[in-house]
Scaffold this motif. Structure first.
Motif, PDB file in Angstrom:
ATOM      1  N   PHE A   6      25.044  59.996   8.133  1.00 29.27           N
ATOM      2  CA  PHE A   6      25.050  59.150   9.327  1.00 29.27           C
ATOM      3  C   PHE A   6      24.037  59.651  10.355  1.00 29.27           C
ATOM      4  O   PHE A   6      23.642  60.821  10.333  1.00 29.27           O
ATOM      5  CB  PHE A   6      26.445  59.129   9.961  1.00 29.27           C
ATOM      6  N   GLY A  36      23.358  60.536  14.177  1.00 33.15           N
ATOM      7  CA  GLY A  36      24.046  60.885  15.404  1.00 33.15           C
ATOM      8  C   GLY A  36      23.362  60.277  16.621  1.00 33.15           C
ATOM      9  O   GLY A  36      22.222  59.796  16.547  1.00 33.15           O
ATOM     10  N   SER A  37      24.049  60.323  17.747  1.00 35.87           N
ATOM     11  CA  SER A  37      23.477  59.793  18.989  1.00 35.87           C
ATOM     12  C   SER A  37      22.291  60.626  19.466  1.00 35.87           C
ATOM     13  O   SER A  37      21.561  60.208  20.374  1.00 35.87           O
ATOM     14  CB  SER A  37      24.550  59.746  20.081  1.00 35.87           C
ATOM     15  N   LYS A  48      35.556  62.789  14.762  1.00 37.66           N
ATOM     16  CA  LYS A  48      34.589  62.718  15.852  1.00 37.66           C
ATOM     17  C   LYS A  48      33.789  64.016  15.835  1.00 37.66           C
ATOM     18  O   LYS A  48      34.364  65.108  15.788  1.00 37.66           O
ATOM     19  CB  LYS A  48      35.288  62.543  17.206  1.00 37.66           C
ATOM     20  N   LYS A 103      29.052  61.251  17.088  1.00 37.35           N
ATOM     21  CA  LYS A 103      29.461  60.166  16.200  1.00 37.35           C
ATOM     22  C   LYS A 103      30.981  60.127  16.147  1.00 37.35           C
ATOM     23  O   LYS A 103      31.634  61.167  16.150  1.00 37.35           O
ATOM     24  CB  LYS A 103      28.901  60.381  14.793  1.00 37.35           C
ATOM     25  N   SER A 105      34.186  55.219  13.230  1.00 38.26           N
ATOM     26  CA  SER A 105      32.989  54.946  12.429  1.00 38.26           C
ATOM     27  C   SER A 105      32.585  56.149  11.597  1.00 38.26           C
ATOM     28  O   SER A 105      31.726  56.042  10.703  1.00 38.26           O
ATOM     29  CB  SER A 105      31.825  54.524  13.332  1.00 38.26           C
ATOM     30  N   LEU A 106      33.181  57.303  11.867  1.00 35.12           N
ATOM     31  CA  LEU A 106      32.961  58.504  11.077  1.00 35.12           C
ATOM     32  C   LEU A 106      34.285  58.896  10.441  1.00 35.12           C
ATOM     33  O   LEU A 106      35.246  59.226  11.148  1.00 35.12           O
ATOM     34  CB  LEU A 106      32.439  59.648  11.957  1.00 35.12           C
TER      35      LEU A 106
END
Length: 282
Positions: free
Chosen positions: A161, A163-164, A253, A263, A275-276
């Motif tokens: 994924f 990450g921000s 999280k 995430k 979402s994770l």
């Protein structure tokens, strides 16, 4: 019975016991792969590289792999090899590797080596991956490459994924392999993608845990603890409470060292799943 007849009998008994004891002290050959199943062989003109695991297959997610190298001429196994490896996936437009550890000798084993690799994806038929092993024996360098099959795990035990922080991460479930009702030790690996070939371990982040049962009203469980980094094995550890058998979603999280969420979201009445997440069923 006269003493002159008794003494020879006693001597014979003592000698027999001594021989029996000597036989019992004969060193036994230890089967170093007794609890393992072979995945496949990689054969060269000189050597056969044997790959093993507890399941006998490569699968998406975390794989603990065991390796032996056989001298094909002498039919014996090397005890002094230095081994490195590179897993590689061929995608339509690119090549990329995956997180993988160094390889070391298994403690108290003469010919067995071990390492771990995380396969983050695979093709539907298990194709797409190859494995290269570079190794040295007595100062001589060798290399072998072979295609391998990586099967899709039944549940999501690994996920990749963004990450921000615009960094791509990979998280993989390592334990529990055999979940049970009660408090389970949960272990995951966390890696970041520095390049197509480099996936170092991420240190000192926090992974918040909220397990839920979607088929049972999405209820949670008591006494879970978030996962924290352990420098001794470079993995993340926590407590996972499972109150009943069935299908569980491990909502996660990911927080960095500044406690910024990279995430994942809280599970609420309006948001049933982060979402994770990872999955398990038992």
């Amino acid at each position: 019975m006269k003493l002159k007849y008794i003494l020879p009998i006693i001597c014979i008994v003592i000698l027999s016991m001594s021989c029996s004891t000597d036989d019992d002290d004969t060193p036994q050959t230890i089967d170093e792969i007794a609890e393992l199943k072979k995945i496949q062989d990689i054969t060269t003109n000189e050597h056969t590289i044997e790959l093993y695991s507890k399941s006998g297959v490569f699968k998406t997610g975390y794989n603990e792999v065991f390796i032996r190298i056989k001298n094909n001429t002498e039919q014996s196994y090397f005890e002094n090899a230095n081994i490195a490896w590179t897993p590689m996936m061929q995608m339509p437009s690119m090549l990329h590797s995956s997180p993988h550890s160094t390889i070391s000798k298994v403690s108290n084993k003469k010919t067995l080596y071990t390492g771990s690799v995380v396969y983050q994806m695979t093709n539907t038929d298990g194709s797409g991956w190859s494995l290269t092993l570079n190794y040295s024996i007595n100062g001589m360098e060798y290399s072998a490459t072979e295609t391998i099959n990586v099967m899709q795990s039944a549940k999501q035990n690994v996920t990749s994924f963004m990450g921000s922080d615009d960094t791509r991460y990979i998280i993989a479930l390592i334990e529990p392999l055999d979940p049970s009702i009660g408090i389970n030790d949960i272990t995951v690996g966390l890696y970041k993608m520095e390049s197509m070939m480099s996936f170092p371990v991420v240190e000192n982040y926090t992974i918040m845990l909220d397990p839920r049962m979607p088929g049972m009203g999405n209820h949670s469980s008591p006494n879970n603890t978030d996962l924290s980094f352990n420098s001794s094995d470079t993995m993340y550890h926590g407590d996972l409470s499972l109150t009943m058998t069935g299908y569980w979603v491990l909502n996660l999280k990911l927080l960095n060292t500044s406690d910024t969420v990279l995430k994942g979201e809280d599970v609420t009445e309006s948001n049933e799943k982060s979402s994770l997440y990872l999955e398990l069923e038992f």
